[in-house]
Design a protein around this motif. Structure first.
Motif, short mmCIF file in Angstrom:
data_model
loop_
_atom_site.label_atom_id
_atom_site.label_comp_id
_atom_site.label_asym_id
_atom_site.label_seq_id
_atom_site.Cartn_x
_atom_site.Cartn_y
_atom_site.Cartn_z
N MET A 1 12.37 -3.95 14.29
CA MET A 1 11.05 -3.94 14.25
C MET A 1 10.78 -2.62 12.98
SD MET A 1 8.06 -5.13 14.33
CE MET A 1 8.32 -6.28 15.46
N SER A 3 9.00 0.41 11.35
CA SER A 3 8.38 1.44 11.91
C SER A 3 6.98 1.35 11.59
CB SER A 3 8.88 3.00 11.34
OG SER A 3 7.95 3.77 11.62
N ALA A 4 5.84 2.22 12.11
CA ALA A 4 4.62 1.97 12.03
C ALA A 4 4.13 3.30 10.88
CB ALA A 4 3.80 2.17 13.26
N ARG A 40 -4.43 3.27 7.43
CA ARG A 40 -4.31 4.57 8.51
C ARG A 40 -5.44 4.99 8.98
NH1 ARG A 40 -1.28 8.48 4.38
NH2 ARG A 40 -0.72 6.55 3.46
N TYR A 50 -5.65 0.03 22.58
CA TYR A 50 -4.51 -0.16 23.40
C TYR A 50 -4.39 0.62 24.42
CZ TYR A 50 -2.99 -2.58 18.75
OH TYR A 50 -2.95 -3.45 17.76
N LEU A 73 1.87 -3.30 14.16
CA LEU A 73 3.02 -2.58 14.34
C LEU A 73 3.01 -1.53 15.48
CD1 LEU A 73 4.17 -1.67 10.59
CD2 LEU A 73 5.66 -3.00 12.36
N LEU A 74 1.82 -1.10 15.77
CA LEU A 74 1.42 0.17 16.52
C LEU A 74 1.66 -0.86 18.14
CD1 LEU A 74 -1.13 2.00 15.01
CD2 LEU A 74 1.28 2.90 15.24
N ALA A 76 3.52 -3.37 18.63
CA ALA A 76 5.02 -3.82 18.70
C ALA A 76 5.71 -2.49 19.19
CB ALA A 76 5.51 -4.51 17.50
N GLU A 77 5.34 -1.20 19.04
CA GLU A 77 6.18 -0.28 19.28
C GLU A 77 5.76 0.11 20.76
OE1 GLU A 77 5.17 3.18 16.49
OE2 GLU A 77 6.48 2.30 15.07
N ARG A 78 4.83 -0.56 21.22
CA ARG A 78 4.61 -0.37 22.77
C ARG A 78 5.11 -1.56 23.69
NH1 ARG A 78 -0.65 2.43 23.89
NH2 ARG A 78 -1.51 3.61 22.32
N GLY A 79 5.88 -2.37 22.81
CA GLY A 79 6.82 -3.34 23.57
C GLY A 79 5.85 -4.73 23.37
N ARG A 98 6.91 -5.88 6.49
CA ARG A 98 6.87 -5.24 7.64
C ARG A 98 7.62 -5.88 8.61
NH1 ARG A 98 1.08 -2.13 7.69
NH2 ARG A 98 1.68 -0.40 6.45
#
Length: 274
Positions: A1, A3-4, A40, A50, A73-74, A76-79, A98
């Motif tokens: 994945m 990166s954010a 951003r 979230y 992306l953010l 996805a970074e939390r699973g 991305r």
């Protein structure tokens, strides 16, 4: 994945004027400006939502009007399992760069078998929507029973320093219809969108989202990328709109050349009944 983390601002060709956009439909450059400058600014909003909904591995997230996909992306970074829908080709391609699965319009993203999600977010689409009720109805249709829909809009204009800057879009649109970004900021406006979609309110919050830019040129490019100035650019010409934006931004110009405006965004969480 992927990166954010976001990249720096784009570099113009040598000798090019700061706002060398010949048409409001110059989407490739504006889409890149959104992804590299403007997107951003809403990270505090994404994070607050979230956190509140405890987004994690058990969550399936669909971003409705996800643009270039930073919010996904953010998540996805939390699973979370993530997918998006975005009608603009250039923004959709940036999201796919991305490594995100993003479909066009109402079509499901390629490779995603699911047709409904435990969380559907509408972070950016409502302020410029011609028919917000239709957007919310679509979000409800794509949400699992007992799932959540999250709607977001600007906070009260008196709490948003960008209000005077956004007014350039209205003033320069002539007889064209310029969407009022604060049309859903009045008390109860977001809540009124829920009942026709058979959704129930389940809480709300306000989040500080400062708009901060390294310089005046980045501020103008970032704001133009939101799409809120399209009608003004078509009517008055993009160069003139950019010039008026520069003037409107001067009160927020700091001694080091950076630009900062304090803003508040509001989100509303809605439940999909079982």
């Amino acid at each position: 994945m992927a990166s954010a983390g976001t990249t720096g601002t784009t570099v113009r060709p040598a000798g090019a004027p700061p706002h060398d956009r010949q048409s409001a439909s110059a989407w490739p450059a504006r889409a890149r400006d959104w992804a590299e400058i403007q997107e951003r600014m809403l990270v505090p909003l994404y994070g607050a939502v979230y956190d509140r909904l405890e987004v994690g591995p058990a969550t399936s997230v669909l971003g409705l009007g996800c643009r270039s996909g930073l919010a996904l992306l953010l998540a996805a970074e939390r699973g979370a399992q993530v997918a998006g829908l975005e009608p603009h080709d250039e923004l959709r391609e940036l999201a796919r760069d991305r490594r995100l699965r993003v479909g066009a319009g109402a079509r499901p993203p390629v490779g995603v078998p699911r047709s409904a999600y435990s969380l559907v977010t509408v972070f950016e689409q409502l302020p410029g929507a011609a028919d917000p009720r239709r957007v919310v109805a679509e979000a409800a249709r794509l949400t699992l029973r007992s799932g959540h829909v999250v709607l977001a809009a600007w906070g009260p204009p008196e709490r948003c320093e960008s209000a005077t800057v956004l007014d350039v879009a209205r003033r320069m649109a002539g007889r064209a219809t310029a969407r009022d970004p604060f049309g859903l900021s009045t008390p109860g406006a977001l809540e009124d969108l829920l009942a026709p979609a058979r959704l129930r309110p389940a809480g709300s919050g306000r989040v500080s989202c400062p708009f901060a830019y390294p310089d005046l040129d980045s501020a103008v490019r970032g704001l133009l990328s939101t799409g809120l100035y399209d009608a003004a650019a078509e009517f008055s010409g993009l160069s003139l709109v950019a010039k008026e934006l520069e003037e409107a931004l001067h009160p927020y110009l700091r001694q080091d050349g950076s630009v900062r405006m304090e803003n508040v965004f509001r989100y509303l969480v809605a439940d999909q009944p079982r």
